[in-house]
Design an enzyme around this catalytic site. Structure first.
Site: not given
Ligand code: UDX
Length: 449
Positions: A71, A112, A252
């Site tokens: 972490n 990261t 992230c």
């Molecule tokens: C993200 C990155 O996509 C990934 O490449 C990195 O390694 C880690 O961080 P993650 O946090 O697992 O991945 O999910 P992601 O699908 O990116 O969604 C992040 C947040 O954005 C979510 O709360 C999602 O609901 C929101 N989101 C995503 C939106 O509100 N709209 C979108 O169009 C896309």
């Protein structure tokens, strides 16, 4: 690591952690994370060439390649609190590796990290008592939760940063077993570390950009999903990651942007820092705007009114709630003295309560008796959408779980108080159908119906 073990049966993968309870769960039938397809991957490799244990020292001493995947949360204290990454766990790992190693090893940063952390890791490793030598590589992970297995099987790219061509090549050969070579990018260490922060900042920026437009859509009568479709067909913009929502969450995005902001400030780049910080500011605004809209619409008071909360995870297909927008919305509504009935298909009650306690805690983690009591008396966690909606004044959809699209809305309408409000923070429900059934529906970035 499970995917490497699955794809490379001849490579022994030992996953080690200090936390015995967590390791026990990785060795059980119920894995500690919910991730579609992961059970099968772990089952295939576990016991063959994938093991989970707390034998950290032994695993270090036997390994040729060591991945550090700890972490790196945002620092909550001292210099850089609220922005910088807490590198305590990375440093402890590096010291333990230095202590237990002999010969030559590759050390791979999977966590990261801020740019130039590899430098610090290298210095700590160089103090190895046993004369061991190391190559340090940066290999950030780009998988998204909920689609992790597919992302690992077919990544857009794998990124490996390092100084020694031989060391980079050794790691590239591991991934090369199932990923086409042209997708394995190699860079210098710093580019690799920065690319991870930059990729997350760009992705989060798209969400904040469309969310900024959603506020304007609500004010003007435009429809944000139509706008997203219209701009997304421009191949220079692209259609992905333009889904307006109640706000992005996850472990992230916010953490990495704040880290980027801290780095920019550190290097005296004030304007650059402010530019990126605005992505987080916009996200906070979007979450707050949603709760304010609920209160305003419900005749300026939600005090003592039951509100059904559908979804608590930060996105669908995960049980992860870190930085979930739902936490912020629930906290705001509880401050207004609403009674919440929360349902999420994958998040356990204990986790929901823990997150809400943290949301009300002060900077050193203390929770006042008043807030403790508020959570105890005003929050119930229920086991389906219908229980959440029963006798509720409103439903707030906070995660886009597929099952919310196919509920028996006629039954729900009968069970709810009138007017039956629905606040769709994910634009997933069939708005026209619900309006025809008598609901008053408020979606993100659309005029209310
Ligand atoms: C993200 C990155 O996509 C990934 O490449 C990195 O390694 C880690 O961080 P993650 O946090 O697992 O991945 O999910 P992601 O699908 O990116 O969604 C992040 C947040 O954005 C979510 O709360 C999602 O609901 C929101 N989101 C995503 C939106 O509100 N709209 C979108 O169009 C896309």
């Amino acid at each position: 690591m499970a995917m490497i073990a699955k794809q490379c049966p001849d490579i022994q993968v030992h996953v080690v952690d200090l936390n015995q309870a967590r390791i026990d769960r990785w060795n059980s039938d119920e894995l500690p994370v919910y991730e579609p397809g992961l059970d099968e991957v772990v089952k295939e490799a576990r016991g063959r060439n994938l093991t989970f244990s707390t034998q950290v020292d032994a695993a270090i001493s036997e390994a040729n390649i060591i991945f550090i995947a700890v972490n790196t949360p945002t620092k909550s204290f001292g210099i850089g609190a609220g922005r910088a990454a807490n590198l305590e766990f990375i440093e402890k790992c590096a010291r333990q590796i230095a202590k237990c190693s002999k010969g030559h090893k590759l050390v791979v940063e999977k966590s990261t990290l801020p740019v130039r952390t590899a430098e610090a890791v290298k210095r700590i490793l160089s103090s190895s008592a046993n004369g061991a030598t190391f190559d340090v590589l940066s290999n950030p992970e780009f998988l998204a939760e909920g689609t992790a297995v597919q992302d690992l099987l077919h990544p857009d790219r794998v990124l490996i940063g390092g100084e020694s061509i031989d060391a980079v090549e050794r790691l590239a050969q591991v991934y090369g077993r199932w990923i086409p070579r042209e997708r394995i990018l190699t860079t210098n260490l710093w580019s690799s570390e920065l690319s991870k922060l930059a990729a997350n900042a760009f992705l989060a920026q798209r969400v904040s950009s469309i969310n900024a437009i959603s506020a304007l859509c609500e004010a003007t009568g435009a429809d944000v999903d139509e706008v997203a479709r219209a701009i997304g067909t421009d191949s220079r913009i692209g259609s992905k990651f333009l889904k307006s929502s109640v706000g992005f969450g996850g472990s992230c995005f916010q953490k990495d942007i704040l880290n980027l902001v801290y780095l920019c400030e550190h290097f005296g780049l004030r304007e650059v820092a402010q530019y990126w910080e605005q992505v987080v500011v916009m996200n906070d605004y979007q979450k707050r705007r949603f709760s304010e809209r609920i209160v305003r619409t419900m005749f300026n008071t939600v005090s003592d009114k039951k509100i059904g909360i559908w979804g608590f995870a930060f996105k669908k297909d995960t049980n992860d709630t870190r930085e979930s927008a739902a936490i912020h919305v629930c906290r705001d509504l509880l401050e207004e003295r609403a009674k919440l009935a929360i349902y999420d298909p994958r998040v356990p009650e204990s986790q929901i309560r823990e997150e809400l306690k943290l949301a009300f805690a002060d900077s050193v983690g203390g929770l006042s008796d008043k807030h403790k009591k508020l959570i105890e008396t005003n929050v119930t966690v229920v086991s389906d959408v219908y229980a959440a909606a029963k006798e509720a004044h409103a439903i707030a959809v906070l995660t886009e779980w597929d099952e919310f699209k196919t509920v028996d809305s006629a039954r729900i309408f009968e069970d709810m108080r009138q007017p039956a409000f629905v606040f769709d923070g994910r634009n997933v429900i069939d708005r026209n159908k619900l309006v025809a059934q008598g609901f008053e529906v408020h979606s993100i970035g659309r005029p209310s119906k």
